[in-house]
Design a protein around this motif. Structure first.
Motif, PDB file in Angstrom:
ATOM      1  N   ILE A  54      28.398  57.135  46.355  1.00 32.21           N
ATOM      2  CA  ILE A  54      27.277  57.963  45.910  1.00 32.21           C
ATOM      3  C   ILE A  54      26.743  57.449  44.579  1.00 32.21           C
ATOM      4  N   ALA A  55      27.639  57.135  43.643  1.00 36.67           N
ATOM      5  CA  ALA A  55      27.221  56.627  42.334  1.00 36.67           C
ATOM      6  C   ALA A  55      26.504  55.285  42.474  1.00 36.67           C
ATOM      7  N   LEU A  56      27.002  54.405  43.336  1.00 32.35           N
ATOM      8  CA  LEU A  56      26.334  53.122  43.563  1.00 32.35           C
ATOM      9  C   LEU A  56      24.959  53.333  44.183  1.00 32.35           C
ATOM     10  N   GLY A  57      24.865  54.278  45.124  1.00 28.82           N
ATOM     11  CA  GLY A  57      23.567  54.583  45.724  1.00 28.82           C
ATOM     12  C   GLY A  57      22.577  55.100  44.700  1.00 28.82           C
ATOM     13  N   ALA A  58      23.038  55.946  43.790  1.00 31.10           N
ATOM     14  CA  ALA A  58      22.170  56.456  42.731  1.00 31.10           C
ATOM     15  C   ALA A  58      21.724  55.319  41.816  1.00 31.10           C
ATOM     16  N   GLU A  59      22.612  54.383  41.548  1.00 29.35           N
ATOM     17  CA  GLU A  59      22.264  53.227  40.709  1.00 29.35           C
ATOM     18  C   GLU A  59      21.201  52.369  41.388  1.00 29.35           C
ATOM     19  N   VAL A  60      21.336  52.166  42.686  1.00 29.78           N
ATOM     20  CA  VAL A  60      20.341  51.393  43.424  1.00 29.78           C
ATOM     21  C   VAL A  60      18.994  52.112  43.394  1.00 29.78           C
ATOM     22  N   ALA A  61      19.021  53.436  43.566  1.00 31.46           N
ATOM     23  CA  ALA A  61      17.775  54.211  43.564  1.00 31.46           C
ATOM     24  C   ALA A  61      17.074  54.171  42.209  1.00 31.46           C
ATOM     25  N   ARG A  62      17.840  53.989  41.134  1.00 32.65           N
ATOM     26  CA  ARG A  62      17.253  53.938  39.783  1.00 32.65           C
ATOM     27  C   ARG A  62      16.880  52.527  39.348  1.00 32.65           C
ATOM     28  N   GLY A  63      16.881  51.586  40.251  1.00 34.47           N
ATOM     29  CA  GLY A  63      16.439  50.249  39.872  1.00 34.47           C
ATOM     30  C   GLY A  63      17.419  49.146  40.194  1.00 34.47           C
ATOM     31  N   GLY A  64      18.533  49.443  40.737  1.00 33.77           N
ATOM     32  CA  GLY A  64      19.492  48.406  41.109  1.00 33.77           C
ATOM     33  C   GLY A  64      20.597  48.245  40.083  1.00 33.77           C
ATOM     34  N   PHE A  65      21.499  47.347  40.381  1.00 33.97           N
ATOM     35  CA  PHE A  65      22.645  47.092  39.509  1.00 33.97           C
ATOM     36  C   PHE A  65      22.154  46.290  38.321  1.00 33.97           C
ATOM     37  N   ARG A  66      21.835  46.947  37.233  1.00 31.10           N
ATOM     38  CA  ARG A  66      21.215  46.294  36.092  1.00 31.10           C
ATOM     39  C   ARG A  66      22.173  45.396  35.318  1.00 31.10           C
ATOM     40  N   GLN A  67      23.440  45.673  35.320  1.00 32.38           N
ATOM     41  CA  GLN A  67      24.395  44.884  34.553  1.00 32.38           C
ATOM     42  C   GLN A  67      25.023  43.764  35.385  1.00 32.38           C
ATOM     43  N   LEU A  68      24.458  43.491  36.546  1.00 26.98           N
ATOM     44  CA  LEU A  68      25.006  42.488  37.451  1.00 26.98           C
ATOM     45  C   LEU A  68      24.714  41.086  36.918  1.00 26.98           C
ATOM     46  N   ASP A  69      25.771  40.291  36.764  1.00 26.43           N
ATOM     47  CA  ASP A  69      25.595  38.901  36.340  1.00 26.43           C
ATOM     48  C   ASP A  69      24.940  38.120  37.460  1.00 26.43           C
ATOM     49  N   THR A  70      24.072  37.245  37.105  1.00 25.21           N
ATOM     50  CA  THR A  70      23.456  36.377  38.096  1.00 25.21           C
ATOM     51  C   THR A  70      24.187  35.048  38.090  1.00 25.21           C
ATOM     52  N   ALA A  71      24.466  34.558  39.263  1.00 25.55           N
ATOM     53  CA  ALA A  71      25.155  33.284  39.392  1.00 25.55           C
ATOM     54  C   ALA A  71      24.174  32.162  39.089  1.00 25.55           C
ATOM     55  N   PRO A  72      24.622  31.122  38.365  1.00 26.19           N
ATOM     56  CA  PRO A  72      23.715  30.028  38.057  1.00 26.19           C
ATOM     57  C   PRO A  72      23.225  29.315  39.313  1.00 26.19           C
ATOM     58  N   ASP A  73      24.074  29.212  40.285  1.00 21.93           N
ATOM     59  CA  ASP A  73      23.680  28.673  41.576  1.00 21.93           C
ATOM     60  C   ASP A  73      24.574  29.307  42.631  1.00 21.93           C
ATOM     61  N   GLU A  74      24.099  29.304  43.807  1.00 25.94           N
ATOM     62  CA  GLU A  74      24.863  29.922  44.892  1.00 25.94           C
ATOM     63  C   GLU A  74      26.001  28.989  45.313  1.00 25.94           C
ATOM     64  N   ALA A  75      27.197  29.348  44.948  1.00 27.40           N
ATOM     65  CA  ALA A  75      28.366  28.565  45.332  1.00 27.40           C
ATOM     66  C   ALA A  75      28.774  28.950  46.758  1.00 27.40           C
ATOM     67  N   PRO A  76      29.233  27.987  47.539  1.00 30.82           N
ATOM     68  CA  PRO A  76      29.680  28.320  48.892  1.00 30.82           C
ATOM     69  C   PRO A  76      30.961  29.148  48.830  1.00 30.82           C
ATOM     70  N   PRO A  77      31.247  29.905  49.859  1.00 27.66           N
ATOM     71  CA  PRO A  77      32.482  30.700  49.861  1.00 27.66           C
ATOM     72  C   PRO A  77      33.708  29.796  49.769  1.00 27.66           C
ATOM     73  N   HIS A  78      34.733  30.289  49.134  1.00 24.62           N
ATOM     74  CA  HIS A  78      35.983  29.531  49.021  1.00 24.62           C
ATOM     75  C   HIS A  78      36.884  29.954  50.184  1.00 24.62           C
ATOM     76  N   TRP A  79      36.759  29.244  51.288  1.00 24.91           N
ATOM     77  CA  TRP A  79      37.441  29.636  52.512  1.00 24.91           C
ATOM     78  C   TRP A  79      38.958  29.492  52.419  1.00 24.91           C
ATOM     79  N   ALA A  80      39.446  28.544  51.663  1.00 27.96           N
ATOM     80  CA  ALA A  80      40.902  28.390  51.533  1.00 27.96           C
ATOM     81  C   ALA A  80      41.505  29.617  50.847  1.00 27.96           C
ATOM     82  N   GLY A  81      40.862  30.090  49.779  1.00 28.74           N
ATOM     83  CA  GLY A  81      41.337  31.292  49.101  1.00 28.74           C
ATOM     84  C   GLY A  81      41.280  32.500  50.014  1.00 28.74           C
ATOM     85  N   PHE A  82      40.184  32.615  50.766  1.00 30.76           N
ATOM     86  CA  PHE A  82      40.051  33.707  51.736  1.00 30.76           C
ATOM     87  C   PHE A  82      41.179  33.646  52.763  1.00 30.76           C
TER      88      PHE A  82
END
Length: 165
Positions: A54-82
């Motif tokens: 509910i709190a995350l939904g309210a945050e999205v409704a108010r403009g999104g996750f404002r404190q979210l760090d942006t990745a410098p580039d999209e790294a591929p998933p680390h499948w070995a760790g997964f």
């Protein structure tokens, strides 16, 4: 992450909480020695997840996750760790009734740590690292096991019939 993705995270968190709450209604609530039954923790976690959704939904409704760090580039998933983390969870689920709670959780912890460390680039740690992770996992799992079995009188799978291992 787009707002649509953020909304999916919020919805998924809320649905996970509601599913856990639905499952908690099927667990008997007979109180043990500590005054709580086996359905206590699923209720607490389900309520917490639902509130977070509910709190995350309210945050999205108010403009999104404002404190979210942006990745410098999209790294591929680390499948070995997964794979390592998944292997730990699946091994724990498959072996907990044979190894007991403490050893099963120690194995899960050891494999999950291997996965997280491999995602950070530390792939070769040697036998000492594996042993250290297993012992740390046991140091975390043992008090949890004893609290549930000895204080709350909730039976978890043990290696022996004594209730201490």
């Amino acid at each position: 992450m787009t707002r649509r993705g953020q909304a999916l995270v919020a919805g998924g968190t809320l649905l996970s909480g509601l599913a856990l709450l639905a499952g908690a209604t099927t667990i008997p609530g007979d109180a043990g020695y500590g005054g709580v039954g086996p359905n206590f923790l699923p209720w607490v976690v389900g309520i917490a997840l639902a509130l977070c959704g509910i709190a995350l939904g309210a945050e999205v409704a108010r403009g999104g996750f404002r404190q979210l760090d942006t990745a410098p580039d999209e790294a591929p998933p680390h499948w070995a760790g997964f794979g390592w983390v998944s292997a730990g969870l699946l091994a724990n689920a498959a072996l907990i009734t044979r190894l007991g709670f403490i050893l099963g959780c120690s194995l899960c912890f050891m494999l999950a740590v291997r996965g997280f460390r491999s995602a950070q680039g530390a792939t070769d740690r040697g036998l000492a690292g594996w042993l250290k992770d297993a012992l740390l996992g046991a140091a975390i799992a043992a008090p949890v096991y004893w609290m549930f079995t000895q204080l709350l009188a909730i039976q978890l799978p043990g290696l022996t019939g004594t209730g201490w291992i």
